[in-house]
Design a protein around this motif. Sequence first.
Motif, short mmCIF file in Angstrom:
data_model
loop_
_atom_site.label_atom_id
_atom_site.label_comp_id
_atom_site.label_asym_id
_atom_site.label_seq_id
_atom_site.Cartn_x
_atom_site.Cartn_y
_atom_site.Cartn_z
N TYR A 173 0.81 -1.21 0.00
CA TYR A 173 0.00 0.00 0.00
C TYR A 173 0.85 1.26 0.00
N GLY A 174 0.49 2.20 -0.87
CA GLY A 174 0.95 3.55 -0.66
C GLY A 174 0.22 4.12 0.55
N MET A 175 0.85 5.05 1.21
CA MET A 175 0.27 5.58 2.44
C MET A 175 0.26 7.10 2.44
N GLY A 176 -0.65 7.66 3.20
CA GLY A 176 -0.72 9.10 3.27
C GLY A 176 -1.21 9.59 4.62
N TRP A 177 -0.91 10.84 4.89
CA TRP A 177 -1.45 11.55 6.06
C TRP A 177 -2.34 12.68 5.55
N PHE A 178 -3.46 12.84 6.19
CA PHE A 178 -4.39 13.92 5.91
C PHE A 178 -4.76 14.58 7.24
N ARG A 179 -5.32 15.76 7.17
CA ARG A 179 -5.76 16.41 8.39
C ARG A 179 -7.02 17.21 8.14
N GLN A 180 -7.77 17.40 9.21
CA GLN A 180 -9.00 18.18 9.13
C GLN A 180 -9.06 19.10 10.34
N ALA A 181 -8.98 20.38 10.06
CA ALA A 181 -9.08 21.38 11.12
C ALA A 181 -10.55 21.68 11.38
N GLU A 189 -7.70 17.85 4.33
CA GLU A 189 -6.69 18.20 3.34
C GLU A 189 -5.52 17.24 3.39
N PHE A 190 -4.87 17.12 2.26
CA PHE A 190 -3.69 16.28 2.12
C PHE A 190 -2.52 16.91 2.86
N VAL A 191 -1.74 16.05 3.54
CA VAL A 191 -0.55 16.52 4.23
C VAL A 191 0.71 15.96 3.57
N ALA A 192 0.77 14.64 3.45
CA ALA A 192 1.96 14.00 2.90
C ALA A 192 1.63 12.59 2.45
N SER A 193 2.43 12.07 1.52
CA SER A 193 2.25 10.69 1.08
C SER A 193 3.61 10.04 0.88
N ILE A 194 3.59 8.72 0.90
CA ILE A 194 4.81 7.95 0.72
C ILE A 194 4.49 6.71 -0.10
N ARG A 213 5.04 2.81 -1.71
CA ARG A 213 5.07 1.51 -1.05
C ARG A 213 6.45 1.18 -0.48
N SER A 214 7.47 1.50 -1.21
CA SER A 214 8.83 1.20 -0.74
C SER A 214 9.39 2.28 0.16
N GLY A 215 8.77 3.45 0.13
CA GLY A 215 9.28 4.57 0.90
C GLY A 215 10.23 5.46 0.12
N SER A 216 10.46 5.13 -1.14
CA SER A 216 11.45 5.88 -1.91
C SER A 216 10.93 7.21 -2.44
N ASN A 217 9.62 7.33 -2.53
CA ASN A 217 9.02 8.58 -3.03
C ASN A 217 8.09 9.18 -1.99
N THR A 218 8.24 10.46 -1.78
CA THR A 218 7.38 11.18 -0.84
C THR A 218 6.88 12.48 -1.48
N HIS A 219 5.75 12.94 -1.01
CA HIS A 219 5.18 14.20 -1.47
C HIS A 219 4.60 14.92 -0.26
N TYR A 220 4.64 16.25 -0.32
CA TYR A 220 4.17 17.05 0.80
C TYR A 220 3.30 18.21 0.32
N ALA A 272 -3.99 7.00 5.97
CA ALA A 272 -4.80 6.32 4.97
C ALA A 272 -3.91 5.50 4.06
N ALA A 273 -4.51 4.49 3.45
CA ALA A 273 -3.79 3.58 2.56
C ALA A 273 -4.43 3.57 1.19
N THR A 274 -3.59 3.44 0.17
CA THR A 274 -4.05 3.43 -1.20
C THR A 274 -3.39 2.31 -1.98
N ARG A 275 -4.14 1.75 -2.90
CA ARG A 275 -3.58 0.77 -3.83
C ARG A 275 -3.65 1.30 -5.25
N THR A 276 -3.98 2.60 -5.36
CA THR A 276 -4.13 3.21 -6.68
C THR A 276 -3.14 4.35 -6.88
N GLY A 277 -2.01 4.26 -6.21
CA GLY A 277 -0.98 5.28 -6.39
C GLY A 277 -1.40 6.65 -5.89
N GLY A 278 -2.34 6.70 -4.98
CA GLY A 278 -2.76 7.97 -4.42
C GLY A 278 -3.97 8.58 -5.11
#
Length: 118
Positions: free
Chosen positions: A31-39, A45-50, A52-59, A96-102
């Motif tokens: 699974y690709g993984m991500g963090w989201f937040r709600q104020a 809203e999207f915070v960050a994602s990584i 499956r291997s951890g080699s790619n991240t986005h913020y 959250a977890a994704t199997r669709t690349g985010g």
Amino acid sequence: VQLQAFGGGLMQAGGSLRLCCAASGRTFSSYGMGWFRQAPGKEREFVASISRSGSNTHYADSVKGRFTISRDNAKNTMYLQMNNLRPEDTAVYYCAATRTGGISYSYWGQGTEVTVSS
């Protein structure tokens, strides 16, 4: 996959927190993984994602340079290291977890609350 986020709390501005997301069930590394937040009063809203291997991240631009997402597939755990916290970081944080690349996140944890005081 079942997800549980924890590690939130009350922190003064400028402080640091590390959130954790523990996964159980199917193979975490698939699974690709991500963090989201709600104020309060705002949309989630999207915070960050990584990847499956951890080699790619986005913020999100709002957290670049302050937050770091990482994962340990051997421990079925994802992390969000949050430094230099600001009052505007106050929110409930969800993993959250994704199997669709985010493209879509199908599995969500219950959220952990972060409050940053000025």
